[in-house]
Design an enzyme around this catalytic site. Sequence first.
Site, PDB file in Angstrom:
ATOM      1  N   ARG A 264      23.288   6.890  41.942  1.00 53.23           N
ATOM      2  CA  ARG A 264      23.260   5.683  41.097  1.00 53.23           C
ATOM      3  C   ARG A 264      22.820   6.045  39.679  1.00 53.23           C
ATOM      4  NH1 ARG A 264      18.933   2.713  41.102  1.00 53.23           N
ATOM      5  NH2 ARG A 264      18.628   2.745  43.352  1.00 53.23           N
TER       6      ARG A 264
ATOM      7  N   TYR B 140      39.000 -13.615  27.621  1.00 55.54           N
ATOM      8  CA  TYR B 140      39.307 -13.411  29.037  1.00 55.54           C
ATOM      9  C   TYR B 140      38.551 -14.460  29.875  1.00 55.54           C
ATOM     10  CZ  TYR B 140      39.262 -11.116  33.589  1.00 55.54           C
ATOM     11  OH  TYR B 140      39.386 -10.832  34.924  1.00 55.54           O
TER      12      TYR B 140
ATOM     13  N   ASP C 132      35.600  -6.286  23.227  1.00 59.12           N
ATOM     14  CA  ASP C 132      36.304  -5.972  24.471  1.00 59.12           C
ATOM     15  C   ASP C 132      37.690  -5.455  24.067  1.00 59.12           C
ATOM     16  OD1 ASP C 132      37.865  -6.034  26.761  1.00 59.12           O
ATOM     17  OD2 ASP C 132      37.026  -7.903  27.517  1.00 59.12           O
TER      18      ASP C 132
ATOM     19  N   LYS D 123      42.507  -1.902  33.904  1.00 61.00           N
ATOM     20  CA  LYS D 123      43.767  -2.175  33.217  1.00 61.00           C
ATOM     21  C   LYS D 123      44.362  -0.863  32.684  1.00 61.00           C
ATOM     22  CE  LYS D 123      42.176  -6.175  34.301  1.00 61.00           C
ATOM     23  NZ  LYS D 123      41.445  -7.038  33.390  1.00 61.00           N
TER      24      LYS D 123
HETATM   25  C1  LIG Z   1      40.236  -7.725  33.408  1.00 59.19           C
HETATM   26  C2  LIG Z   1      39.477  -7.963  32.166  1.00 59.19           C
HETATM   27  C3  LIG Z   1      38.078  -8.019  32.168  1.00 59.19           C
HETATM   28  C4  LIG Z   1      37.269  -7.914  33.455  1.00 59.19           C
HETATM   29  O1  LIG Z   1      37.373  -6.662  34.041  1.00 59.19           O
HETATM   30  P1  LIG Z   1      37.267  -6.404  35.637  1.00 59.19           P
HETATM   31  O2  LIG Z   1      37.458  -4.933  35.723  1.00 59.19           O
HETATM   32  O3  LIG Z   1      38.303  -7.202  36.307  1.00 59.19           O
HETATM   33  O4  LIG Z   1      35.880  -6.828  36.031  1.00 59.19           O
HETATM   34  C5  LIG Z   1      37.426  -8.215  30.974  1.00 59.19           C
HETATM   35  N1  LIG Z   1      38.115  -8.363  29.820  1.00 59.19           N
HETATM   36  C6  LIG Z   1      39.459  -8.301  29.772  1.00 59.19           C
HETATM   37  C7  LIG Z   1      40.156  -8.479  28.476  1.00 59.19           C
HETATM   38  C8  LIG Z   1      40.181  -8.114  30.936  1.00 59.19           C
HETATM   39  O5  LIG Z   1      41.521  -8.092  30.887  1.00 59.19           O
END
Ligand SMILES: *Cc1c(COP(=O)(O)O)cnc(C)c1O
Length: 387
Positions: free
Chosen positions: A50, A103, A176, A201
């Site tokens: 961890r 998001y 983000d 993604k």
């Molecule tokens: C999918 C996504 C998230 C969240 O990520 P997870 O890996 O599903 O927890 C946050 N911001 C954006 C822009 C996303 O597309």
Amino acid sequence: MRFETKTVHVGEDPDFRDGGSGDVVVPIHLSSTFARSKVDEPTAGYEYSRSGNPTRDALEARFAALENAKYGLAFSSGMAAEATLCFSVLKPGDHVVAFDDLYGGTRRLFDRVLAPNAGIEFTYVDARDCENIRCGLKENTKLVFLESPTNPIMRLCDMREASDIARERGIITAVDNTFMSPYFQNPLDLGADVVLHSTSKYMNGHSDSIGGAIMVNDEELFRAIKFNQNAVGAVLSPFDSYMVLRGTKTLAVRMRAHAENAQKIAEYLEPHPKIDCVHYPGLPSHPQHELAKSQMSGFGGMLSFEIAGGLEAARTFLENLEVFALAESLGGVESLIEHPALMTHASIPREEREKVGLGDGLVRISAGIEHPDDLIEDLESALAHVG
Ligand SMILES: *Cc1c(COP(=O)(O)O)cnc(C)c1O
């Protein structure tokens, strides 16, 4: 070292891994704990997975390199990264200014977890105009949270200007960057303090791992986030760390293919009589096309559009596609399509959605890397079903 070279090599230097066996691919270190020869010191630098794991370390080194950052951290999901960041820089009574077109899961974390359970206050602004960010700031503002382009309407924020406004007041800016990936945009270079990714993604790129990343330059901030990550346990597993290391190796070639396909799809849809409008920063008609060119090196693989005829037309269209998979998520090699109002953004109340222009006719595409003609033919035949 240039981007493509970093994606293949950083973190996987064969000389330094696994006692010099020379693996060109970092091994998956599954061990939960690490033995030591002296009681007061971890012999090889590791104690418990961890807190630190060699496979995750390799990925974290790569993460840092791809965003031109000093430090990288790998999380168990994008949401785990966001939550850990918030708990590291905010305390009860603090205030956050955020883009109003985020998001859906981020809005859920902010409005339904952090606001009620941690006493943190949020103001959502249309950050297309940075003056709105300035007007949203309060005495207790500690964080400006942005996405650019936003999900799903592809709105941009001028990150240089936004970070300047925040920095003047000693406020942290976090971006983000999931939609663009580090290949097309590097928020830290534009002045942001923190960049986050859902590696589920584009970074992993194959729709087979859930993960998150944070990259920062400031050592104190890095230590605070790392301390909290270990404290709450929001770490990426060794197996997923390996998956993302493997995925990032093709990030540059995938992103070029995603963007090329997205541009072709956008150009096909824009003049179509059954389409009201297309949101893609690579179209000269996008209201922030010039800003896109100035802070991104390409326009990415995401686009959205309004289908004429609203919900019924959107439903008919979506249920008649064959190559596109009707699914949430994005950033994989396969093309995905979805209906934000009923799927990814369903947790946002209708009036909030409508305020930002997220209507019932809106459809979002994550362009994959298939042959563009197959994608366009699929769209064409599904549109033919729309009355
Ligand atoms: C999918 C996504 C998230 C969240 O990520 P997870 O890996 O599903 O927890 C946050 N911001 C954006 C822009 C996303 O597309």
